[in-house]
Design an enzyme around this catalytic site. Structure first.
Site, mmCIF file in Angstrom:
data_model
loop_
_atom_site.group_PDB
_atom_site.id
_atom_site.type_symbol
_atom_site.label_atom_id
_atom_site.label_comp_id
_atom_site.label_asym_id
_atom_site.label_seq_id
_atom_site.Cartn_x
_atom_site.Cartn_y
_atom_site.Cartn_z
ATOM 1 N N ASN A 1 7.774 8.471 5.351
ATOM 2 C CA ASN A 1 8.381 7.182 5.688
ATOM 3 C C ASN A 1 9.345 6.771 4.601
ATOM 4 O O ASN A 1 9.149 7.054 3.423
ATOM 5 C CB ASN A 1 7.306 6.102 5.914
ATOM 6 C CG ASN A 1 7.006 5.319 4.658
ATOM 7 O OD1 ASN A 1 7.753 4.404 4.278
ATOM 8 N ND2 ASN A 1 5.928 5.687 3.992
ATOM 9 N N SER B 1 -1.242 -1.135 2.214
ATOM 10 C CA SER B 1 0.018 -1.844 2.419
ATOM 11 C C SER B 1 1.021 -1.008 3.215
ATOM 12 O O SER B 1 1.204 0.180 2.949
ATOM 13 C CB SER B 1 0.619 -2.188 1.056
ATOM 14 O OG SER B 1 1.847 -2.848 1.231
ATOM 15 N N CYS C 1 7.355 2.434 -4.989
ATOM 16 C CA CYS C 1 7.946 2.693 -3.688
ATOM 17 C C CYS C 1 9.109 3.649 -3.836
ATOM 18 O O CYS C 1 10.095 3.338 -4.486
ATOM 19 C CB CYS C 1 8.416 1.395 -3.039
ATOM 20 S SG CYS C 1 9.098 1.706 -1.412
HETATM 21 C C1 LIG Z 1 4.837 3.434 6.960
HETATM 22 C C2 LIG Z 1 4.345 3.181 5.573
HETATM 23 C C3 LIG Z 1 4.776 2.061 4.880
HETATM 24 C C4 LIG Z 1 4.338 1.802 3.599
HETATM 25 N N1 LIG Z 1 4.744 0.677 2.949
HETATM 26 C C5 LIG Z 1 4.236 0.370 1.729
HETATM 27 C C6 LIG Z 1 4.543 -0.851 1.083
HETATM 28 O O1 LIG Z 1 5.264 -1.687 1.620
HETATM 29 N N2 LIG Z 1 4.024 -1.089 -0.151
HETATM 30 C C7 LIG Z 1 3.199 -0.182 -0.768
HETATM 31 O O2 LIG Z 1 2.743 -0.447 -1.869
HETATM 32 N N3 LIG Z 1 2.864 0.972 -0.168
HETATM 33 C C8 LIG Z 1 3.364 1.272 1.064
HETATM 34 N N4 LIG Z 1 3.001 2.452 1.678
HETATM 35 C C9 LIG Z 1 2.100 3.397 0.970
HETATM 36 C C10 LIG Z 1 0.642 3.226 1.432
HETATM 37 O O3 LIG Z 1 0.166 1.946 1.143
HETATM 38 C C11 LIG Z 1 -0.253 4.269 0.745
HETATM 39 O O4 LIG Z 1 -0.152 4.117 -0.660
HETATM 40 C C12 LIG Z 1 0.143 5.691 1.073
HETATM 41 O O5 LIG Z 1 0.582 5.785 2.395
HETATM 42 C C13 LIG Z 1 -0.996 6.696 0.832
HETATM 43 O O6 LIG Z 1 -2.111 6.422 1.630
HETATM 44 P P1 LIG Z 1 -2.368 7.139 3.066
HETATM 45 O O7 LIG Z 1 -2.232 8.610 2.849
HETATM 46 O O8 LIG Z 1 -3.729 6.713 3.467
HETATM 47 O O9 LIG Z 1 -1.311 6.630 3.991
HETATM 48 C C14 LIG Z 1 3.453 2.710 2.972
HETATM 49 C C15 LIG Z 1 3.016 3.837 3.668
HETATM 50 C C16 LIG Z 1 3.441 4.083 4.957
HETATM 51 C C17 LIG Z 1 2.953 5.308 5.659
#
Ligand SMILES: Cc1cc2nc3c(=O)[nH]c(=O)nc-3n(C[C@H](O)[C@H](O)[C@H](O)COP(=O)(O)O)c2cc1C
Ligand SMILES: Cc1cc2nc3c(=O)[nH]c(=O)nc-3n(C[C@H](O)[C@H](O)[C@H](O)COP(=O)(O)OP(=O)(O)OC[C@H]3O[C@@H](n4cnc5c(N)ncnc54)[C@H](O)[C@@H]3O)c2cc1C
Ligand SMILES: Cc1cc2nc3c(=O)[nH]c(=O)nc-3n(C[C@H](O)[C@H](O)[C@H](O)COP(=O)(O)OP(=O)(O)OC[C@H]3O[C@@H](n4cnc5c(N)ncnc54)[C@H](O)[C@@H]3O)c2cc1C
Ligand SMILES: Cc1cc2nc3c(=O)[nH]c(=O)nc-3n(C[C@H](O)[C@H](O)[C@H](O)COP(=O)(O)O)c2cc1C
Ligand code: FES
Ligand code: FES
Lengths: 306, 243, 306, 243
Positions: free
Chosen positions: C70, C22, C132
């Site tokens: 972010n 997400s 979040c």
């Molecule tokens: C730009 C950005 C926006 C995100 N927005 C959401 C969101 O709206 N809802 C949510 O549950 N997680 C959000 N996340 C978290 C990601 O879904 C994920 O849990 C987190 O980035 C860890 O995974 P990764 O290291 O693969 O990015 C966001 C992450 C990023 C980088």
């Protein structure tokens, strides 16, 4: 222009804020074979317990893309050997006061170790490690519970002739609460962060790589978390903060200081490059020049004031 | 310990998943000493024994087996590429006492023995080697060892030499020697230790630093805790406490 | 040999375990310009709230050596637009059910959003984001307090016609306690981890780079922490765990699954390389071949059994 | 959006901390579009406008100013080095309506205007440019712009042209045009917006992805929230809500 890299910690002037972090520099003298370690601001010694310890079974280190895991489990020769053998060896090659990091498994052990330190002039302060995630029978527990932590700090303050720097664990919901608790209990300073709890699994065997499964994650990957905690804790307390976690160059040292660090410890980077601490010290004046900074002590916590 | 930038001269597959890497610009290191190689995208350095050292060209050879991500990435090293290396690590074998050495190696553990054999030969010793491989296709340095002296071979599947392991050879052949020099998998070394106690073994352990700073590699010995990277990797076999 | 990459989530078969996380894939259809997104196991949509939101002021993203920060603050067009406009647009280019991620600032908002979802067949499950770190007035609070979390999950379960996947925050002392609390409250699955709270400071201005100072740290640097939490939570609960955090290649997908993940979300990596999720799906059978794995569903949680 | 591997053809300092980087192997992108460059050791890509595009050689030029770690690392790009780039990002300028364009640029914001000017010239337009620089030493593309048409110059310190900024020129000179095309620091664009509303501006914003996925770059406009990387970077100036 001459750049002023001096900072003050517990009333003592350090030539620069760079201090190798506990556990990544042994008892220091080993590095004297590679360079003149007198360039270092100070040195934090390997975590020391009451008695000699081997630590956890192998494997107890492991690679990660942005850092490493360790579960050494506080291998050390015990406080008496450290005071009577290791410190004198270090004194021959390092003329400044150092930081004695102490670990333990019970109130009694911590207190006994702290009281044996006495007034040894070679020691700048003790660093109370209440955040080691790699010791089963205690260690990090003290760092996860504010009541245990403040009780321990209070006891240590009663017996310690040296300033007490309390090293916090980042593995908590509210780092500020922990910091305030130990400040109220009498801590003279706070150092953070210790390692994050992490894990890796060996794809060939499907087993955790580390013998005790989870381990402490350190190195570049933890820098943003460390910086955030230094920032938050600086804002909340009135005692000096020593920052560490993933620092690998002079710009990151400056970033830590802007966030509030009075001094900066360099850990994992020493293991990847034995000359890291020395090189960072050499880069510092150049980085200051590039960023128009004349005196490091003036930028401590600056990001809270702009 | 020396921090050196070396240049890749050669990086070729010599058997299945087994590579020979030749690096130039290397300082002399003794047989049994090792180096720590920085692999791009990986944080901790990877330790390898010297398989050979050519003083004329400053050439250092290692033989590595691809077992995980780091060694897989090493197969991408290109000729001419600069590599960040910590060289001259550990203690190396003690060659001062033996009059009639015996070399015993298993698998990739054979690597440091080749360089050792050359050095012993230079010092005027007769070379006898007992080498255990998984199978015929995984044999390496066979010809080289044969040129240096007598070689006994075992393979796990019997595709070459004796079917079995080096212990099977040692127990049946009556080889004369005063001190052995061994390197191989832990299980082989442990078996060796209960067979005979007059020898030196080169051990392995995952390493955090490779130069004594982190305690990541410590083992228990009869003389206390010792670091494989600093007091080792070579130990007297009767000192090592095998788990 | 043919490699079996199928996994099951809430009774539905996914062609493979790869799900863009997400917030890193918008509402999905944008990526259809770059490749056929039908290769994806499923898609987790951008966090959706009751009403349209702009989010936090700029700057709200920032670079880190091993990842990014972010603090978007849940920019989204509101649940009605998502259901009536975004989902139909996605349906044209993606034929499988997707994961609707919902955010909120109060019990009432979460509940209202969840109830509007209804029985929409395009939705595989809702993912309840109680973690979040970028929304001032609630968001992560629910994810830091087990009582709030379980109360919320209980309420959502009453109104949701879809399985509820609860997304946990890693910024807690005890992730297992949180996981058990939401399981007991009726959660159908747990996804983790959301971002770690981090910070960066701009060296030129000395100010935090992100407008709201702290932000969520994601990317390769968080992998060891994520893996550890997936391992610990898998051991403690009896509902499926969806793993994420710093996954950037097929080997790390397999590592997450060995630790206990039934499916794996890929987040930040999609932003660095728009083809990342697709490339990981393509690499999976090759990695399985290399590691002698025939069926992915069989390795879920294997590291607990060897 | 195209993911492309480009090769460094040139990377030279053309003024203090200002570099010209020429890359080969680039697909055509329109004036105002941008690219996202992967810089080694940095995670997020760095966005840069096309300063020029040479269709014959597939050469793409950018001009970058060293302002932090990423751009400092870019100065280390060597000729022949392969660079991972996302190309053809954003919307570009809309050239379909103007009959008499005016180009207004400040600082590094002048970069995309050069490529725009060349394209407008090709389409038969007369080129008038108002360019603001910090000082004489930081002036770049001056000769190039002069070759294309009339140029007005301001510098902050008066070391060349009018002392002041582009607004000082626009308010005193009586320049005829129907639509302006502007790029420069936010403060300049905001001032422009209250001066005249018939124009297009190219905006900047820190970017998480550069292709519309993360919402990292969104701004508020009179027509709702828009992504600088996707609906922009070029917007009608009267749509932008300047903070
Ligand atoms: C730009 C950005 C926006 C995100 N927005 C959401 C969101 O709206 N809802 C949510 O549950 N997680 C959000 N996340 C978290 C990601 O879904 C994920 O849990 C987190 O980035 C860890 O995974 P990764 O290291 O693969 O990015 C966001 C992450 C990023 C980088
Ligand atoms: C003193 C000393 C001397 C040594 N000398 C030699 C020598 O001469 N020759 C030699 O060959 N070895 C030698 N070794 C051993 C050698 O150091 C290790 O084999 C090497 O470090 C392994 O690195 P690796 O990254 O490939 O595997 P590891 O560090 O074991 O990492 C394996 C990791 O990779 C992951 N993985 C598994 N398979 C894959 C895959 N296919 N793709 C991606 N990731 C995968 C796993 O999850 C695992 O976590 C020596 C060791 C020591 C201590
Ligand atoms: C659509 C678009 C088009 C653009 N076009 C252009 C263009 O054509 N030309 C151009 O020049 N720019 C252009 N930009 C701006 C350009 O993208 C940024 O200047 C660039 O991304 C900055 O990267 P950086 O890493 O150098 O600095 P930042 O990303 O701002 O990072 C600065 C960081 O570096 C650290 N830092 C500061 N000083 C130092 C130092 N001396 N050493 C190490 N670290 C330091 C700071 O702590 C700070 O966090 C454009 C931007 C956009 C959005
Ligand atoms: C191998 C190793 C051993 C460590 N041993 C100790 C220790 O004994 N006592 C302690 O307080 N911290 C110990 N630490 C934690 C470091 O001092 C430091 O807090 C942590 O590694 C974060 O900094 P870094 O990212 O710069 O390494 C150890 C870290 C490593 C990597
Ligand atoms: S590997 Fe660090 S002490 Fe041996
Ligand atoms: S930078 Fe990601 S949406 Fe614009």
């Amino acid at each position: 222009m001459k750049k002023d890299t001096q900072v003050k910690l517990f009333g003592k002037i350090l030539d620069n804020p760079i201090i190798p972090a506990s556990g990544t520099f042994g008892f220091g003298y080993g590095f004297a074979d590679y360079y003149d370690i007198n360039v270092l601001g100070s040195i934090a010694l390997k975590g020391t317990t009451l008695n000699e310890r081997y630590g956890n079974p192998l494997e107890r280190v492991c690679d990660c893309p942005c850092g490493m895991l360790n579960a050494i489990g506080l291998q050390n020769p015990g406080i008496d050997v450290v005071l009577n053998e290791e410190l004198p060896k270090l004194k021959k090659v390092y003329s400044k006061p150092v930081i004695l990091n102490i670990g333990g498994h019970s109130f009694d052990e911590y207190i006994e170790v702290a009281s044996r330190v006495g007034g040894n002039p070679q020691i700048l302060c003790i660093e109370l490690n209440i955040s080691c995630p790699n010791v089963k029978e205690g260690g990090m527990q003290f760092g996860l519970d504010e009541h245990l932590a403040s009780k321990l700090v209070g006891e240590i303050k009663k017996v310690s002739k040296k300033p007490v720097l309390v090293k916090l664990s980042p593995n908590v919901t509210d780092i500020v609460k922990m910091a305030k608790a130990v400040e109220n209990a009498g801590a003279d300073g706070i150092s953070l962060i210790n390692t994050l709890v992490g894990m890796r699994i060996d794809l060939n065997t499907a087993k955790p790589v580390i013998s005790v499964k989870t381990a402490g994650y350190s190195g570049r990957g933890i820098f943003p978390v460390a910086l955030r905690m230094v920032y938050q804790v600086y804002e909340a307390v009135n005692i000096p903060v020593v920052g560490m976690g993933g620092v690998s160059n002079a710009f990151e040292v400056i970033e830590m200081m802007l966030a509030g660090a009075s001094a900066v410890m360099v850990g994992t980077e020493n293991l990847l490059n034995p000359f890291a601490s020395k090189e960072i010290i050499e880069e510092l004046p150049l980085a200051m020049e590039e960023l128009n900074i004349d005196s490091l002590s003036e930028i401590i916590g600056k990001s809270h004031r702009v | 310990m020396k921090k050196e930038v070396m240049t890749v001269v050669k990086n070729v597959e010599i058997a299945d998943k087994l590579y020979l890497l030749v690096l130039s610009g290397a300082s002399y290191l003794a047989p049994g000493q090792f180096l720590q190689i920085k692999v791009p995208e990986y944080t901790l350095r990877r330790p390898f024994c010297a398989a050979d050292y050519d003083e004329k060209n400053d050439f250092l050879s290692i033989i590595y087996k691809v077992v995980g991500g780091g060694t897989k990435a090493m197969t991408k090293f290109e000729v001419g590429q600069k590599i960040d290396v910590l060289n001259c690590l550990g203690n190396g074998f003690d060659l001062s006492k033996t009059k009639k050495p015996l070399l015993i190696g298993g698998g990739v553990g054979i690597v440091p023995l080749f360089y050792l054999a050359k050095e012993l030969k230079k010092q005027g010793h007769e070379i006898i080697s007992v080498l255990g491989y998984p199978c015929k296709d995984q044999c390496f340095f066979l010809e080289e060892f044969s040129k240096l002296g007598k070689v006994y071979i075992s393979t796990d599947d019997g595709s070459l030499g004796v079917k079995g392991n080096v212990l099977d050879i040692l127990k049946t052949e009556d080889i004369e020697y005063d001190e052995f020099f061994a390197c191989g998998p832990p299980i082989m070394l442990k078996a060796l230790s209960s067979w005979n106690s007059n020898g030196q073994v080169s051990l392995e352990s995952k390493m955090g630093c490779g130069f004594g700073a982190c305690m990541g590699c410590s083992i228990k010995t009869t003389k206390g805790y010792k670091r494989v990277c600093k007091e080792g990797p070579v130990f007297k076999i009767d000192e090592v406490i095998f788990e």
